[in-house]
Design a protein around this motif. Sequence first.
Motif, PDB file in Angstrom:
ATOM      1  N   SER A  31       2.580  16.798  -2.047  1.00  0.00           N
ATOM      2  CA  SER A  31       2.331  15.857  -0.948  1.00  0.00           C
ATOM      3  C   SER A  31       1.835  14.520  -1.484  1.00  0.00           C
ATOM      4  O   SER A  31       2.235  13.451  -0.998  1.00  0.00           O
ATOM      5  N   ARG A  32       0.996  14.549  -2.502  1.00  0.00           N
ATOM      6  CA  ARG A  32       0.486  13.299  -3.077  1.00  0.00           C
ATOM      7  C   ARG A  32       1.614  12.521  -3.762  1.00  0.00           C
ATOM      8  O   ARG A  32       1.706  11.301  -3.619  1.00  0.00           O
ATOM      9  N   LEU A  33       2.439  13.225  -4.519  1.00  0.00           N
ATOM     10  CA  LEU A  33       3.548  12.544  -5.190  1.00  0.00           C
ATOM     11  C   LEU A  33       4.561  12.017  -4.182  1.00  0.00           C
ATOM     12  O   LEU A  33       5.197  10.986  -4.417  1.00  0.00           O
ATOM     13  N   THR A  34       4.709  12.710  -3.066  1.00  0.00           N
ATOM     14  CA  THR A  34       5.607  12.224  -2.014  1.00  0.00           C
ATOM     15  C   THR A  34       5.096  10.890  -1.480  1.00  0.00           C
ATOM     16  O   THR A  34       5.856   9.919  -1.343  1.00  0.00           O
ATOM     17  N   MET A  35       3.792  10.816  -1.170  1.00  0.00           N
ATOM     18  CA  MET A  35       3.229   9.546  -0.684  1.00  0.00           C
ATOM     19  C   MET A  35       3.244   8.475  -1.773  1.00  0.00           C
ATOM     20  O   MET A  35       3.378   7.292  -1.485  1.00  0.00           O
ATOM     21  N   ASN A  36       3.124   8.898  -3.027  1.00  0.00           N
ATOM     22  CA  ASN A  36       3.128   7.979  -4.152  1.00  0.00           C
ATOM     23  C   ASN A  36       4.506   7.337  -4.361  1.00  0.00           C
ATOM     24  O   ASN A  36       4.597   6.205  -4.838  1.00  0.00           O
ATOM     25  N   CYS A  37       5.561   8.077  -4.010  1.00  0.00           N
ATOM     26  CA  CYS A  37       6.913   7.641  -4.374  1.00  0.00           C
ATOM     27  C   CYS A  37       7.839   7.367  -3.190  1.00  0.00           C
ATOM     28  O   CYS A  37       8.927   6.820  -3.379  1.00  0.00           O
ATOM     29  N   MET A  38       7.450   7.747  -1.963  1.00  0.00           N
ATOM     30  CA  MET A  38       8.308   7.454  -0.812  1.00  0.00           C
ATOM     31  C   MET A  38       8.468   5.942  -0.667  1.00  0.00           C
ATOM     32  O   MET A  38       7.616   5.178  -1.115  1.00  0.00           O
ATOM     33  N   ASN A  39       9.550   5.507  -0.067  1.00  0.00           N
ATOM     34  CA  ASN A  39       9.824   4.072   0.063  1.00  0.00           C
ATOM     35  C   ASN A  39       8.775   3.416   0.965  1.00  0.00           C
ATOM     36  O   ASN A  39       8.774   3.606   2.183  1.00  0.00           O
ATOM     37  N   CYS A  40       7.862   2.666   0.366  1.00  0.00           N
ATOM     38  CA  CYS A  40       6.742   2.104   1.133  1.00  0.00           C
ATOM     39  C   CYS A  40       6.132   0.938   0.358  1.00  0.00           C
ATOM     40  O   CYS A  40       6.106   0.952  -0.874  1.00  0.00           O
ATOM     41  N   TYR A  41       5.656  -0.060   1.088  1.00  0.00           N
ATOM     42  CA  TYR A  41       5.022  -1.202   0.439  1.00  0.00           C
ATOM     43  C   TYR A  41       3.938  -1.763   1.354  1.00  0.00           C
ATOM     44  O   TYR A  41       3.901  -1.495   2.556  1.00  0.00           O
ATOM     45  N   VAL A  42       3.044  -2.545   0.761  1.00  0.00           N
ATOM     46  CA  VAL A  42       1.932  -3.146   1.494  1.00  0.00           C
ATOM     47  C   VAL A  42       2.382  -4.478   2.088  1.00  0.00           C
ATOM     48  O   VAL A  42       3.117  -5.236   1.458  1.00  0.00           O
ATOM     49  N   GLU A  43       1.936  -4.745   3.312  1.00  0.00           N
ATOM     50  CA  GLU A  43       2.193  -6.029   3.965  1.00  0.00           C
ATOM     51  C   GLU A  43       0.928  -6.893   3.841  1.00  0.00           C
ATOM     52  O   GLU A  43       0.021  -6.773   4.659  1.00  0.00           O
ATOM     53  N   PRO A  44       0.870  -7.747   2.819  1.00  0.00           N
ATOM     54  CA  PRO A  44      -0.382  -8.460   2.519  1.00  0.00           C
ATOM     55  C   PRO A  44      -0.861  -9.380   3.630  1.00  0.00           C
ATOM     56  O   PRO A  44      -2.062  -9.649   3.730  1.00  0.00           O
ATOM     57  N   GLN A  45       0.064  -9.845   4.479  1.00  0.00           N
ATOM     58  CA  GLN A  45      -0.363 -10.755   5.554  1.00  0.00           C
ATOM     59  C   GLN A  45      -1.320 -10.062   6.523  1.00  0.00           C
ATOM     60  O   GLN A  45      -2.113 -10.717   7.199  1.00  0.00           O
ATOM     61  N   LYS A  46      -1.268  -8.736   6.574  1.00  0.00           N
ATOM     62  CA  LYS A  46      -2.176  -7.983   7.453  1.00  0.00           C
ATOM     63  C   LYS A  46      -3.550  -7.777   6.815  1.00  0.00           C
ATOM     64  O   LYS A  46      -4.470  -7.306   7.474  1.00  0.00           O
ATOM     65  N   LEU A  47      -3.656  -8.117   5.530  1.00  0.00           N
ATOM     66  CA  LEU A  47      -4.908  -7.878   4.800  1.00  0.00           C
ATOM     67  C   LEU A  47      -5.580  -9.176   4.358  1.00  0.00           C
ATOM     68  O   LEU A  47      -6.518  -9.147   3.570  1.00  0.00           O
ATOM     69  N   ARG A  48      -5.102 -10.306   4.855  1.00  0.00           N
ATOM     70  CA  ARG A  48      -5.589 -11.580   4.322  1.00  0.00           C
ATOM     71  C   ARG A  48      -7.065 -11.843   4.622  1.00  0.00           C
ATOM     72  O   ARG A  48      -7.675 -12.685   3.973  1.00  0.00           O
ATOM     73  N   ASP A  49      -7.637 -11.138   5.616  1.00  0.00           N
ATOM     74  CA  ASP A  49      -9.056 -11.358   5.939  1.00  0.00           C
ATOM     75  C   ASP A  49      -9.988 -10.388   5.221  1.00  0.00           C
ATOM     76  O   ASP A  49     -11.197 -10.396   5.454  1.00  0.00           O
ATOM     77  N   ILE A  50      -9.429  -9.535   4.368  1.00  0.00           N
ATOM     78  CA  ILE A  50     -10.246  -8.519   3.690  1.00  0.00           C
ATOM     79  C   ILE A  50     -10.633  -8.992   2.292  1.00  0.00           C
ATOM     80  O   ILE A  50      -9.803  -9.509   1.542  1.00  0.00           O
ATOM     81  N   ASP A  51     -11.893  -8.820   1.943  1.00  0.00           N
ATOM     82  CA  ASP A  51     -12.410  -9.148   0.621  1.00  0.00           C
ATOM     83  C   ASP A  51     -11.875  -8.124  -0.377  1.00  0.00           C
ATOM     84  O   ASP A  51     -12.048  -6.919  -0.193  1.00  0.00           O
ATOM     85  N   VAL A  52     -11.212  -8.596  -1.446  1.00  0.00           N
ATOM     86  CA  VAL A  52     -10.580  -7.699  -2.412  1.00  0.00           C
ATOM     87  C   VAL A  52     -11.035  -8.032  -3.827  1.00  0.00           C
ATOM     88  O   VAL A  52     -11.109  -9.195  -4.218  1.00  0.00           O
ATOM     89  N   THR A  53     -11.344  -6.992  -4.594  1.00  0.00           N
ATOM     90  CA  THR A  53     -11.508  -7.106  -6.042  1.00  0.00           C
ATOM     91  C   THR A  53     -10.429  -6.257  -6.698  1.00  0.00           C
ATOM     92  O   THR A  53     -10.255  -5.084  -6.339  1.00  0.00           O
ATOM     93  N   ILE A  54      -9.702  -6.848  -7.633  1.00  0.00           N
ATOM     94  CA  ILE A  54      -8.692  -6.110  -8.392  1.00  0.00           C
ATOM     95  C   ILE A  54      -9.277  -5.795  -9.756  1.00  0.00           C
ATOM     96  O   ILE A  54      -9.649  -6.695 -10.508  1.00  0.00           O
ATOM     97  N   MET A  55      -9.359  -4.504 -10.082  1.00  0.00           N
ATOM     98  CA  MET A  55      -9.919  -4.047 -11.345  1.00  0.00           C
ATOM     99  C   MET A  55      -8.787  -3.466 -12.189  1.00  0.00           C
ATOM    100  O   MET A  55      -8.056  -2.598 -11.712  1.00  0.00           O
ATOM    101  N   ASP A  56      -8.640  -3.970 -13.408  1.00  0.00           N
ATOM    102  CA  ASP A  56      -7.578  -3.415 -14.244  1.00  0.00           C
ATOM    103  C   ASP A  56      -7.968  -3.443 -15.715  1.00  0.00           C
ATOM    104  O   ASP A  56      -8.958  -4.054 -16.107  1.00  0.00           O
ATOM    105  N   VAL A  57      -7.184  -2.713 -16.501  1.00  0.00           N
ATOM    106  CA  VAL A  57      -7.425  -2.600 -17.945  1.00  0.00           C
ATOM    107  C   VAL A  57      -6.311  -3.327 -18.685  1.00  0.00           C
ATOM    108  O   VAL A  57      -5.199  -3.466 -18.177  1.00  0.00           O
TER     109      VAL A  57
END
Length: 296
Positions: free
Chosen positions: A198-224
């Motif tokens: 079920s997790r891999l299905t959600m990980n790989c099903m055709n889906c993407y984020v719509e950033p315009q709906k998140l423009r008011d949210i405070d975000v920190t991107i953490m990466d290596v």
Amino acid sequence: MGEISSSQEYQSFRSTISLKKVVVDDDNSKEWTMYDAGPKTVKCPLVCFPPASGTADVFFKQILGLTSAGYRVIAVEYPVYWTMKEFCEGFRKLLDHLQLDRVHVFGTSLGGFLAQKFAEFTSRSPRVASLILCNSFNDTSIFQQTNSAPTFWMMPALFLKKMVMGNFDKGLVDPDIADSIDFMVERLDNLSQQELASRLTMNCMNCYVEPQKLRDIDVTIMDVFDDCALSGTVRDEMYKCYPEARRAHLKSGGNFPYLSRCVDVNVFLQVHLRRYDLGPQQAREIPEDELALLTS
């Protein structure tokens, strides 16, 4: 048993913080598993979403480190959900059950993608106060498995586990990263076929984020910046998606920096969270040399 599992720190965590199971759906088989630690007076806590291979206890170092500084941290493990809508409705019911109007979400890999989709799902009546996205992504097409995703439900657990482990570091890594991989392999072995499928299905099903709906949210991107499952291209796409986001860079840490570089990750989390009212207990002041870790 690996180095982390047998450590005194992990054993202390398991013996002092109780594991809770909560059913919020009509289907009683769908249990949310979670650790809820820190002052219950904090009504906008940090909620941690694990990657596809993870369980709630992968965040034990964040729970121990942040609760000692006065934060409330809830690490969750999702039940078997096969669609994004099902997951988002389930998590909203969990928040209602916990009587939490809004939460900060720390999501790693798939957990970060789910966090973004939940923020998008509740954008008209916001439930997400802010996002911290670690080694995450905003479009599942990067995995090139969208055609295979509908068949994961019937694939053997061993095959699915090999799929996941193919993304783990294969070369020579430092001992802390090696220990984090061992710990995550142990967690992966504890997942049932249905949980992993079920997790891999959600990980790989055709889906993407719509950033315009998140423009008011405070975000920190953490990466290596060393080897991890996600490419530099994916990281750049995240930066484009959230041009105003703060950036928390780790020189190294592999796929699981919350385990292998927990001190740095916990500092970044506190830098992010200290802009908010924490309730009656305030976190410690972070020294300037630690603050310098954060690149804005």
